[in-house]
Design a protein around this motif. Structure first.
Motif, short mmCIF file in Angstrom:
data_model
loop_
_atom_site.label_atom_id
_atom_site.label_comp_id
_atom_site.label_asym_id
_atom_site.label_seq_id
_atom_site.Cartn_x
_atom_site.Cartn_y
_atom_site.Cartn_z
N LEU A 16 -21.12 0.34 22.45
CA LEU A 16 -20.15 1.44 22.44
C LEU A 16 -19.73 1.83 23.85
O LEU A 16 -18.57 2.18 24.09
N GLY A 17 -20.68 1.77 24.79
CA GLY A 17 -20.35 2.10 26.18
C GLY A 17 -19.32 1.15 26.74
O GLY A 17 -18.30 1.58 27.32
N LEU A 18 -19.54 -0.15 26.56
CA LEU A 18 -18.59 -1.14 27.08
C LEU A 18 -17.26 -1.06 26.35
O LEU A 18 -16.20 -1.16 26.96
N SER A 19 -17.30 -0.86 25.04
CA SER A 19 -16.06 -0.75 24.25
C SER A 19 -15.25 0.47 24.69
O SER A 19 -14.02 0.39 24.79
N THR B 190 -11.29 0.85 26.12
CA THR B 190 -10.32 1.82 25.61
C THR B 190 -11.07 2.96 24.95
O THR B 190 -12.10 2.73 24.30
N PRO B 191 -10.63 4.22 25.13
CA PRO B 191 -11.29 5.33 24.45
C PRO B 191 -11.35 5.09 22.95
O PRO B 191 -10.37 4.66 22.34
N LEU B 192 -12.52 5.33 22.35
CA LEU B 192 -12.75 4.96 20.95
C LEU B 192 -12.51 6.15 20.02
O LEU B 192 -13.14 7.20 20.17
N PHE C 103 -42.89 5.85 23.19
CA PHE C 103 -41.67 5.97 23.99
C PHE C 103 -40.42 5.41 23.32
O PHE C 103 -39.47 6.13 23.06
N ASP C 104 -40.42 4.09 23.02
CA ASP C 104 -39.18 3.41 22.66
C ASP C 104 -38.56 3.92 21.36
O ASP C 104 -37.33 4.04 21.27
N ILE C 105 -39.39 4.21 20.36
CA ILE C 105 -38.82 4.67 19.09
C ILE C 105 -38.21 6.07 19.25
O ILE C 105 -37.24 6.43 18.58
N TRP C 106 -38.76 6.87 20.20
CA TRP C 106 -38.18 8.17 20.50
C TRP C 106 -36.86 8.02 21.24
O TRP C 106 -35.93 8.81 21.04
N VAL C 107 -36.77 7.02 22.12
CA VAL C 107 -35.50 6.74 22.80
C VAL C 107 -34.44 6.36 21.77
O VAL C 107 -33.30 6.83 21.82
N MET C 108 -34.82 5.49 20.81
CA MET C 108 -33.88 5.11 19.76
C MET C 108 -33.39 6.32 18.99
O MET C 108 -32.18 6.48 18.74
N LEU C 109 -34.31 7.20 18.61
CA LEU C 109 -33.93 8.38 17.85
C LEU C 109 -33.02 9.30 18.67
O LEU C 109 -32.03 9.84 18.16
N ALA C 110 -33.34 9.46 19.97
CA ALA C 110 -32.50 10.29 20.84
C ALA C 110 -31.09 9.71 20.95
O ALA C 110 -30.10 10.44 20.95
N VAL C 111 -31.00 8.38 21.04
CA VAL C 111 -29.70 7.71 21.13
C VAL C 111 -28.90 7.93 19.85
O VAL C 111 -27.70 8.21 19.89
N LEU C 112 -29.56 7.80 18.69
CA LEU C 112 -28.87 8.01 17.42
C LEU C 112 -28.41 9.46 17.29
O LEU C 112 -27.29 9.73 16.84
N LEU C 113 -29.29 10.40 17.67
CA LEU C 113 -28.92 11.82 17.60
C LEU C 113 -27.78 12.15 18.55
O LEU C 113 -26.96 13.03 18.26
N ALA C 114 -27.73 11.45 19.69
CA ALA C 114 -26.67 11.71 20.66
C ALA C 114 -25.29 11.40 20.09
O ALA C 114 -24.28 11.95 20.55
N CYS C 115 -25.24 10.54 19.08
CA CYS C 115 -23.95 10.20 18.46
C CYS C 115 -23.32 11.40 17.76
O CYS C 115 -22.09 11.51 17.69
N ILE D 253 -14.60 8.86 21.86
CA ILE D 253 -15.55 8.54 22.91
C ILE D 253 -14.73 8.16 24.13
O ILE D 253 -14.08 7.11 24.16
N ALA D 254 -14.72 9.04 25.15
CA ALA D 254 -13.90 8.82 26.32
C ALA D 254 -14.50 7.75 27.23
O ALA D 254 -15.66 7.37 27.08
#
Length: 362
Positions: free
Chosen positions: A83-86, A90-92, A277-289, A299-300
């Motif tokens: 999503l970052g590269l996309s 162009t803004p998504l 650590f990693d599963i919490w990072v995944m959850l934080a990333v999903l929640l950030a959506c 998404i600018a």
């Protein structure tokens, strides 16, 4: 040889996934299955097929860390990198259905996986629950598709690229052949990729978990990369986002569920480092959506840059911690004390600024 084995396995995974998607989509549409169901199930499952193949292959080879790390790492990679590269291209634009339904379901799946993992193991019963949730989600989509307007179904049909009349693969026999060929490529590709990844881990002195979270996760996400980047370049921005969200949901429910069922009574052991650590990072990333998608429905480019920056920071942390894996929990505390608060501040700023913009003159 390991590099050749890895690249060959990766190539087979990408080709196998694309072949499977083409055959399955064509067959489903030929039998009159709703394009909505095809887009949100078969295409999402097809692009996630490499993750499934690699995780099941890793479980059968006794490499649980690769199986789980592959799912967690792929979901992090999908959101932050793809999503970052996309978004930089162009803004998504985020479809309203994704905001109201698909993103909350994706986040809910992540929370269920976290809850089931807290005891350090995904049992066969847990895997059965995840698989049942996947079936329920698919049935829900089928029921929902019956209420779709004809215009919406025609739009979805164009997004999943149905087979043109008279094309060589328009016959059901050819479509079944594509499905079989795709599955064979996935089986061999996953086996080669897992073998090469294990050899890399031994040669570099890092754990299977780190390899699963990085190299394998990025490799098995190549179909998602190709789909989303191509969609962004073509201006099909809602497809670029929807592909990631649908694949993440299937990764959690389908990939972990099927891998857990294959593991039998032994279940899938969750590495302490992953749980810390990693599963919490995944959850934080999903929640950030949720706040990013809900404020402004776009998404600018700068947000895409932030996503990419966080992925680079995450991978850098894994590499630096690989040689001191026993101290990963201490490093996790530092990351959770700095990176997560910074993310929260960023999202709060987004939520404050975008409504004000939306209330301005049109």
């Amino acid at each position: 040889m390991n590099v050749i084995l890895f690249l060959g396995g990766l190539g087979l995974l990408v080709v196998g996934a694309n072949t499977l998607v083409r055959g399955a989509s064509g067959l489903a549409l030929s039998f009159g299955i709703s394009p909505l169901v095809v887009g949100l199930t078969i295409v999402a499952m097809g692009t996630s097929a490499p993750e499934v193949a690699v995780s099941i292959g890793a479980v059968m080879d006794g490499r649980n860390d690769i199986a789980i790390g592959n799912v967690v790492g792929s979901n992090i990679f999908n959101v932050l990198f793809i999503l970052g590269l996309s978004a930089l291209i162009t803004p998504l634009v985020v479809n309203i259905q994704l905001i109201r339904q698909e993103v909350p379901i994706m986040v809910g799946a992540g929370l269920v996986l976290l809850a089931l993992s807290l005891d350090g193991r995904v049992s066969m019963l847990d895997a059965g629950l995840l698989s049942a949730l996947l079936v329920a989600y698919t049935v829900f989509l089928i029921m929902q598709s019956r209420r779709e307007t004809q215009a919406a179904q025609e739009e979805l049909a164009s997004e999943v690229h149905p087979v043109a009349a008279g094309a060589w693969d328009s016959h059901w026999a050819a479509q079944i052949g594509l499905i079989v060929a795709g599955l064979v490529a996935l089986v061999f590709g996953s086996d080669w990729l897992v073998q090469a990844s294990v050899n890399f881990a031994k040669a570099m002195g890092v754990s299977d978990l780190v390899i699963g979270l990085t190299i394998v996760a990025a490799g098995t996400s190549m179909p998602e990369v190709a789909t989303s980047i191509t969609a962004a370049i073509k201006g099909e921005r809602d497809i670029a986002v929807g592909n990631v969200v649908g694949s993440n949901t299937f990764n959690i429910l389908g990939c972990v569920g099927l891998s857990g069922l294959v593991s039998g009574d032994l279940g899938l052991n969750i590495a302490p480092a992953l749980l810390a650590f990693d599963i919490w990072v995944m959850l934080a990333v999903l929640l950030a959506c949720l706040p990013v998608f809900m404020t402004g429905r776009e998404i600018a480019r700068w947000e895409g840059g932030v996503f990419l920056g966080y992925y680079v920071a995450y991978v850098t942390y894994l590499i630096l911690a690989a040689q001191q894996h026993d101290a990963l929990q201490r490093f996790s505390g530092v990351m959770l004390g700095f990176v997560v608060p910074l993310t929260v501040v960023t999202l709060v700023v987004v939520m404050i600024r975008r409504p004000a913009k939306a209330d301005g003159p049109s």
